[in-house]
Write an enzyme that holds these catalytic residues in place. Structure first.
Site, PDB file in Angstrom:
ATOM      1  N   ASP A 212       0.803  -1.222   0.000  1.00 32.18           N
ATOM      2  CA  ASP A 212       0.000   0.000   0.000  1.00 32.18           C
ATOM      3  C   ASP A 212       0.836   1.272   0.000  1.00 32.18           C
ATOM      4  O   ASP A 212       2.059   1.233   0.148  1.00 32.18           O
ATOM      5  CB  ASP A 212      -0.948   0.003   1.209  1.00 32.18           C
TER       6      ASP A 212
ATOM      7  N   ASP B 185      -7.990  -3.265  14.193  1.00 36.18           N
ATOM      8  CA  ASP B 185      -9.346  -3.616  13.760  1.00 36.18           C
ATOM      9  C   ASP B 185      -9.333  -4.784  12.773  1.00 36.18           C
ATOM     10  O   ASP B 185     -10.346  -5.097  12.150  1.00 36.18           O
ATOM     11  CB  ASP B 185     -10.049  -2.400  13.136  1.00 36.18           C
TER      12      ASP B 185
ATOM     13  N   HIS C 233      -7.411  -4.936  10.020  1.00 37.47           N
ATOM     14  CA  HIS C 233      -7.107  -4.617   8.617  1.00 37.47           C
ATOM     15  C   HIS C 233      -5.765  -5.207   8.191  1.00 37.47           C
ATOM     16  O   HIS C 233      -4.837  -5.328   8.989  1.00 37.47           O
ATOM     17  CB  HIS C 233      -7.189  -3.102   8.343  1.00 37.47           C
TER      18      HIS C 233
ATOM     19  N   GLU D   6      -9.808  -2.061   5.208  1.00 42.91           N
ATOM     20  CA  GLU D   6     -10.473  -1.789   6.475  1.00 42.91           C
ATOM     21  C   GLU D   6     -11.720  -2.674   6.640  1.00 42.91           C
ATOM     22  O   GLU D   6     -12.220  -3.234   5.659  1.00 42.91           O
ATOM     23  CB  GLU D   6     -10.895  -0.313   6.521  1.00 42.91           C
TER      24      GLU D   6
END
Length: 243
Positions: free
Chosen positions: A70, A139, A141, A146
């Site tokens: 990313d 979370d 990810h 996400e």
């Protein structure tokens, strides 16, 4: 059916060494392999170990190709917090990998769709990712995928959640400077890798580790999809492993 190989290491340094063993084994058997790389503090011990091993003559990066997970949208490659700059400073500048053999999504792409499609085609042209390195967010990810209502397939643009931006603000002067969007390999891109290695450190990651690999598979916990991958190794330190 859980295929995940869970390995407990004493500390982050040992996590790095054990992960480096897997990279070394791949590079020795396939010198022109394709590795998927990640940013953040968790992979740093691994990158230090890989640099040391090449300096010691144990591995050779001259034919290795790498694709990063990313990049922040809107950051130039030379921006202090861009992931391209991170990779240069923490790995690429210290090993023999050729610049043209390292790809990171273009944070300044004007035609996002075209850039994302070209990124996928480049990985395909190389023959796909042999070993994909992952970290995990609080979370769940992976990359910048996400929690959502579905698992995104290919490389795409994503709006960053408040939790992710807050977790990354320590690298910026203020929260206002943290980009609100990023480009990331999709879950499909990650799952297409032949082998996946996830590195996890810190007690604060214990709960999400349990949820991801021992809970239901759901796009609300993106990493949970890895339960369906045939070759996943998770290396975590004692703190992340917990009781």
């Amino acid at each position: 059916m859980l295929h995940v190989n869970l390995i407990k290491a004493a500390d982050p340094e040992e996590v790095g060494k054990l992960a480096a063993d897997l990279f070394e084994a791949l590079i020795r058997t396939k010198p022109a392999c394709v590795i998927g790389l990640a940013t953040g503090s968790t992979p740093l011990p691994l990158y230090r170990e890989l640099i040391a091993r090449e300096k010691a003559g144990k591995i050779d990066f001259t034919r290795v190709r790498s694709a990063n997970l990313d990049e922040y949208k809107g950051l130039a490659p030379d921006h202090p917090q861009s992931y391209r700059r991170f990779m240069q400073e923490n790995l690429f500048d210290h090993i023999s990998i050729k610049p043209e053999n390292t790809i990171v999504p273009d944070g300044l792409a004007e035609d996002v769709q075209a850039m994302c499609e070209a990124y996928e085609r480049k990985i395909e042209a190389w023959g796909g990712v042999d070993l994909q390195l992952l970290g995990i967010g609080h979370d769940g990810h992976i990359g910048f995928n996400e929690p959502a209502g579905h698992f995104p397939g290919m490389t795409h643009e994503v709006e960053l959640t408040a939790m992710t931006r807050d977790a990354n603000k320590r690298f910026f002067a203020s929260l206002d400077e943290v980009p609100t969007a990023a480009f990331t390999m999709g879950i499909g891109t990650v799952m297409a890798a032949k082998k996946i290695v996830m590195v996890v450190t810190g007690a604060d990651k214990h709960d999400i580790l349990m949820k991801s690999f021992f809970g239901p598979v759901t796009p609300e916990v993106p990493a949970s999809i890895l339960q369906f991958h045939p070759d996943v190794t998770v290396i975590c330190d004692a703190a992340a492993w917990g009781e």
